[in-house]
Design an enzyme around this catalytic site. Sequence first.
Site, PDB file in Angstrom:
ATOM      1  N   LYS A  82       0.830  -1.213   0.000  1.00 14.45           N
ATOM      2  CA  LYS A  82       0.000   0.000   0.000  1.00 14.45           C
ATOM      3  C   LYS A  82       0.865   1.263   0.000  1.00 14.45           C
ATOM      4  O   LYS A  82       0.627   2.197  -0.755  1.00 14.45           O
ATOM      5  CB  LYS A  82      -0.935  -0.010   1.207  1.00 14.45           C
ATOM      6  CG  LYS A  82      -1.852   1.199   1.284  1.00 14.45           C
ATOM      7  CD  LYS A  82      -3.019   0.975   2.223  1.00 14.45           C
ATOM      8  CE  LYS A  82      -2.632   0.655   3.630  1.00 14.45           C
ATOM      9  NZ  LYS A  82      -3.787   0.491   4.522  1.00 14.45           N
ATOM     10  N   GLU A 120      10.337  -5.718   3.423  1.00 16.00           N
ATOM     11  CA  GLU A 120      10.398  -7.114   2.985  1.00 16.00           C
ATOM     12  C   GLU A 120       9.920  -7.259   1.545  1.00 16.00           C
ATOM     13  O   GLU A 120      10.514  -7.986   0.739  1.00 16.00           O
ATOM     14  CB  GLU A 120       9.552  -8.004   3.908  1.00 16.00           C
ATOM     15  CG  GLU A 120      10.027  -8.077   5.349  1.00 16.00           C
ATOM     16  CD  GLU A 120       9.326  -7.078   6.251  1.00 16.00           C
ATOM     17  OE1 GLU A 120       9.256  -7.333   7.454  1.00 16.00           O
ATOM     18  OE2 GLU A 120       8.848  -6.032   5.734  1.00 16.00           O
ATOM     19  N   GLY A 145      -4.550  -4.039   5.915  1.00 14.87           N
ATOM     20  CA  GLY A 145      -3.993  -5.201   5.229  1.00 14.87           C
ATOM     21  C   GLY A 145      -4.711  -6.494   5.530  1.00 14.87           C
ATOM     22  O   GLY A 145      -5.032  -7.277   4.626  1.00 14.87           O
ATOM     23  N   ARG A 146      -4.994  -6.753   6.791  1.00 12.35           N
ATOM     24  CA  ARG A 146      -5.629  -8.018   7.171  1.00 12.35           C
ATOM     25  C   ARG A 146      -7.102  -8.058   6.781  1.00 12.35           C
ATOM     26  O   ARG A 146      -7.738  -9.113   6.880  1.00 12.35           O
ATOM     27  CB  ARG A 146      -5.452  -8.249   8.668  1.00 12.35           C
ATOM     28  CG  ARG A 146      -5.989  -7.123   9.547  1.00 12.35           C
ATOM     29  CD  ARG A 146      -5.476  -7.270  10.975  1.00 12.35           C
ATOM     30  NE  ARG A 146      -5.874  -6.176  11.854  1.00 12.35           N
ATOM     31  CZ  ARG A 146      -5.217  -5.023  11.965  1.00 12.35           C
ATOM     32  NH1 ARG A 146      -4.165  -4.789  11.207  1.00 12.35           N
ATOM     33  NH2 ARG A 146      -5.619  -4.098  12.822  1.00 12.35           N
ATOM     34  N   HIS A 163      -4.097 -35.699  15.256  1.00 15.42           N
ATOM     35  CA  HIS A 163      -2.882 -36.474  15.500  1.00 15.42           C
ATOM     36  C   HIS A 163      -1.712 -35.566  15.863  1.00 15.42           C
ATOM     37  O   HIS A 163      -0.553 -35.976  15.787  1.00 15.42           O
ATOM     38  CB  HIS A 163      -2.544 -37.306  14.261  1.00 15.42           C
ATOM     39  CG  HIS A 163      -3.576 -38.338  13.958  1.00 15.42           C
ATOM     40  ND1 HIS A 163      -3.514 -39.637  14.422  1.00 15.42           N
ATOM     41  CD2 HIS A 163      -4.741 -38.259  13.265  1.00 15.42           C
ATOM     42  CE1 HIS A 163      -4.570 -40.314  14.012  1.00 15.42           C
ATOM     43  NE2 HIS A 163      -5.338 -39.491  13.299  1.00 15.42           N
ATOM     44  N   LYS A 209      10.116  -3.199  13.216  1.00 15.28           N
ATOM     45  CA  LYS A 209      10.576  -2.688  11.922  1.00 15.28           C
ATOM     46  C   LYS A 209      11.585  -1.553  12.107  1.00 15.28           C
ATOM     47  O   LYS A 209      12.609  -1.479  11.420  1.00 15.28           O
ATOM     48  CB  LYS A 209       9.383  -2.186  11.096  1.00 15.28           C
ATOM     49  CG  LYS A 209       8.448  -3.261  10.591  1.00 15.28           C
ATOM     50  CD  LYS A 209       7.337  -2.626   9.757  1.00 15.28           C
ATOM     51  CE  LYS A 209       6.399  -3.651   9.173  1.00 15.28           C
ATOM     52  NZ  LYS A 209       5.340  -3.038   8.343  1.00 15.28           N
TER      53      LYS A 209
END
Length: 527
Positions: free
Chosen positions: A213, A219, A270-271, A388, A503
């Site tokens: 954005k 990253e 973002g999420r 499991h 960051k």
Amino acid sequence: MITWENLSKLDSYKKLQSLAGAVTLSDVLSGDAGAARVAQYQVPMAAGLTYNYAAKQVNEQVLDVLKKLAAEAQLVEKFAETYNGAVINTGEKRLVLHHLTRGQLGKDVIADNTNKRDFYVAQQKAIADFAEKVHAGTIANAKGEKFTTVVQIGIGGSDLGPRAMYLALNEWAKANGKSKMSAQFISNVDPDDATAVLKSVDLAHSLFILVSKSGTTLETLTNEAFVKDALKKAGLDPSKHMIAVTSETSPLAHNSDYLAAFYMDDYIGGRYSSTSAVGGAVLSLAFGADVFARFLDGAAAADKTAAETDLLKNPALLDALIGVYERNVLGYPATAVLPYSQALSRFPAHLQQLDMESNGKSVNRAGESIDYVTGPVIFGEPGTNGQHSFYQLLHQGTDIIPLQFIGFAENQTGNDVVIEGSTSQQKLCANVTAQIMAFACGKTDENPNKSFAGNRPSSIIYGKQLTPEALGALLSHYENKVMFQGFAWNLNSFDQEGVQLGKTLAKKVLAHNTDGALKAYAELLNI
């Protein structure tokens, strides 16, 4: 008039605290009364889904107080404030408009001199047009050959949601003739991530989507440079293989380094961005714009149910308030999300970010410390794999952890086989129903090691099949659940300051502007 109060100030919350331990699941789920409860304690959702909460530790008395809490905290009214364009993100002084990416529940929202619903629809149309040209070969590589693979470069909400949605629909698309391109994702700044993806694709026939954005995400830009280097070494022009999803004010916008750019804005976190261009570009390229539109329709239909004022007709609100009861009254520290669908293998990871980044807060909307617990730890894996793995702790551990199952009567591919009198899908569904009752009712045994205390609550969202509409409804349900819980806890669920500190320190490390313990830790890894 809307008022924002801490949960602990609400009279209904104080009443709710007096009802702790009101229900023993082995009692209410036994015999004919148990069967009647399973039929009664459920709410229709959008896209043919149903939310069943019969194995939750609630009864009519608890539900009545939850209704009062919803009214006193003005939860539905605060949702209306959100979709009508109020400044809900107080930390960043922003509107919260992800609901507008899939429909319009209220009035026109004008921001930045733009009708925001029109803006989002225009971006969807631009993406649809672009995807159609790619599929037709009108937009192609330097040799005029079709692109066959799309690779999304992004991190956090630019990766987790779109990746989970792609995986959720990939086999369905193949079975229904809707698979247009394969998709891969690069997120981690670890060079091994990008290397593995780049080795697995045909670069000459790959289209890369850079998602940032701000256009400054460290990253993501690092991985972009990694990809561009690989393209150049393969004799390819990166500008002919890359598109951007970004804001119109970022350095990626209107940039000749990209074939095209599609836009989001500061009002989409973002999420919460899977229904924006962040998810729209990769999903439309992978499956076609019509499939993405169906996904949006499911989300929009679920949003409508979240606007319902009656708690027992509003599955997201009900799920949220039962979660508040479990977290704040019963004291349960975590929630496990357990989809009995391999297609939803990364859905719990997306919900982990959605929930924990939104409601992992210890101050209220005014920046004041709060005196109650907030967001739970979220984790999960698909069934039956999880059975499991970590179910041992869920069944017999010292902490009670509420469970949220997701299940479907049919698989996505129609491919199955009868083994020992039942199909694989029937075995899958048998396992999820058995687990609900095992957790709820437990088992007594003379050997303490084989005794199960039971009274471990769960819900299940179930439907016929995981389709694009069902996936959109499922996504919206959880987004709205998290939103309602944030409102109840008086949090700002739409910023993420906890992400920023690391960051900032990482940039200091890379600039060798460190001392003390930070410098010593950097030296451990030869930085």
